[in-house]
Scaffold this active site. Sequence first.
Site, PDB file in Angstrom:
ATOM      1  N   SER A 119      -5.867   3.745  -7.109  1.00 27.35           N
ATOM      2  CA  SER A 119      -6.959   3.149  -7.554  1.00 27.35           C
ATOM      3  C   SER A 119      -8.085   3.575  -6.570  1.00 27.35           C
ATOM      4  O   SER A 119      -9.406   3.337  -6.728  1.00 27.35           O
ATOM      5  CB  SER A 119      -6.893   1.663  -8.161  1.00 27.35           C
ATOM      6  OG  SER A 119      -6.429   1.519  -9.265  1.00 27.35           O
ATOM      7  N   TYR A 215     -10.782  -6.412 -14.011  1.00 24.55           N
ATOM      8  CA  TYR A 215     -10.396  -5.099 -13.450  1.00 24.55           C
ATOM      9  C   TYR A 215      -9.495  -4.257 -14.021  1.00 24.55           C
ATOM     10  O   TYR A 215      -8.338  -4.782 -14.237  1.00 24.55           O
ATOM     11  CB  TYR A 215     -10.107  -5.277 -11.887  1.00 24.55           C
ATOM     12  CG  TYR A 215      -9.474  -3.967 -10.999  1.00 24.55           C
ATOM     13  CD1 TYR A 215     -10.466  -3.327 -10.156  1.00 24.55           C
ATOM     14  CD2 TYR A 215      -8.379  -3.325 -11.169  1.00 24.55           C
ATOM     15  CE1 TYR A 215     -10.079  -2.261  -9.538  1.00 24.55           C
ATOM     16  CE2 TYR A 215      -7.871  -2.226 -10.563  1.00 24.55           C
ATOM     17  CZ  TYR A 215      -8.799  -1.561  -9.628  1.00 24.55           C
ATOM     18  OH  TYR A 215      -8.604  -0.419  -8.907  1.00 24.55           O
ATOM     19  N   ASN A 217      -8.169   0.157 -15.456  1.00 22.78           N
ATOM     20  CA  ASN A 217      -8.560   1.499 -15.395  1.00 22.78           C
ATOM     21  C   ASN A 217      -9.440   2.263 -16.383  1.00 22.78           C
ATOM     22  O   ASN A 217      -9.976   3.114 -16.218  1.00 22.78           O
ATOM     23  CB  ASN A 217      -7.317   2.260 -15.350  1.00 22.78           C
ATOM     24  CG  ASN A 217      -6.427   2.159 -14.194  1.00 22.78           C
ATOM     25  OD1 ASN A 217      -6.896   1.836 -13.296  1.00 22.78           O
ATOM     26  ND2 ASN A 217      -5.024   2.046 -14.243  1.00 22.78           N
ATOM     27  N   THR A 360      -8.104  -0.527  -2.906  1.00 21.45           N
ATOM     28  CA  THR A 360      -6.475  -0.232  -2.907  1.00 21.45           C
ATOM     29  C   THR A 360      -6.009   0.357  -3.921  1.00 21.45           C
ATOM     30  O   THR A 360      -6.635   0.396  -4.879  1.00 21.45           O
ATOM     31  CB  THR A 360      -5.784  -1.617  -2.528  1.00 21.45           C
ATOM     32  OG1 THR A 360      -5.866  -2.698  -3.590  1.00 21.45           O
ATOM     33  CG2 THR A 360      -6.194  -2.378  -1.283  1.00 21.45           C
ATOM     34  N   GLY A 361      -4.846   0.786  -3.767  1.00 19.92           N
ATOM     35  CA  GLY A 361      -4.263   1.550  -4.800  1.00 19.92           C
ATOM     36  C   GLY A 361      -2.548   1.511  -4.680  1.00 19.92           C
ATOM     37  O   GLY A 361      -2.144   1.633  -3.761  1.00 19.92           O
TER      38      GLY A 361
END
Length: 409
Positions: A119, A215, A217, A360-361
């Site tokens: 992400s 939050y 995608n 972060t992802g």
Amino acid sequence: MKIMNRRTVLVATTLGALLGVTTPGTLAAAAPVPAPAAASGSTASGSGSDGRRGGSGCRPGTLDPTPVQQAIAGLPQADATSAQVRITTPDGCWTGTSGVRDLRSQAPVPPHARFRVGSVTKTFTAVLVLQLAAEGRIDLDAPVQRLLPGLLPADYPTVTVRQLLDHTNGLPSPSVPDGIEWQLAHRYDRWTPEQLVRLGLHHPREFDPGTKQHYTNMGYIVAGMIIEKITGHSYATELDWRIARPLGLHDTYAPGDDPRIRGPHAHGYQTVVRDGRTELVDVTTWSQTFTPAAGNVISSLTDLDTFYTALFAGRMVPPAQLNTMFTLPAVRDVSGGPARYSVGLTAFPLPDGETLWIKTGSRYGYLAGVASTRDGRFRVEYSITGTDAKGEELGATAQRVITAALSLL
């Protein structure tokens, strides 16, 4: 070296909760780090400079990286097979690696290894949209329905571009069967953004657009579609032309439907339990078409540092658009708490009133993170090949890295 104190533990614990650690106090308990181990193929190394392609500007100065060195020492371990960390403070800069490129060869992590950023991709996508807004080609308050006619049902409430980027759109997320075995069996599937939107719309919207924040995608998947519609080029092409080439990012690209990681990289693994036995499955090769423009980019520590430094310094978008990246929407999160997500970034308030801006992802096999103060004087980038990167809790190695890095803030 700055000493670990209650402020550091408090910040690390809260940040860990924000990043997905579900057990309160886990980070505090993980603060003691192991001494460097002598496991076969395991290294813990660091450098204050980078001679590749003219250097990365990482100068050691007087920075004592001992806490971070200890945090990543001894890999591979059960929760991670490798780690790369870069940290910059007013005292200097340090980069280091630990662990192995792959479990079969036990070779060390290659220099400048590329990895899936998950992400963290959203910051790149946000910049592309904001550049188009600065050029007058996109209005952030324009309805998605006008830019992508027919994508949403005719009676769907208006969703704006801004709401896509700050997670206030309420668009439902696509769902697929639970379980790692299904994921492994379908990791080479190819999805189009249109398919993902249609799959998401099988569910009711989460809330009326602009009333809450959640939050997901989906907003960025749609934002990627808008980038392609407005420019007439693929997302990968725009990322290359507008960001990677101008900044000299040699390791950053969007892979499209190529499931590989091109160039030097460490392998990612996923813990799987089969017939009562735990094993590690190599998940390095995996199609990222399920998260286009939201979680598909590949990069490196040096490239991420270059990109975020340029972004925060105002070299990627003009001031008016950059300001949106440091402005939180005036809504509450679906959990009832304050909004944490701006356009492409996450705000993490520090006890002294300052804000740390993070992203972060996670993709299977890979954890990535970036954190910076607004003035860029303190920056951290990391990549960890976690063996349960999509799990509900952050692995011990990632917890140690976060705690150690924040001890130098």
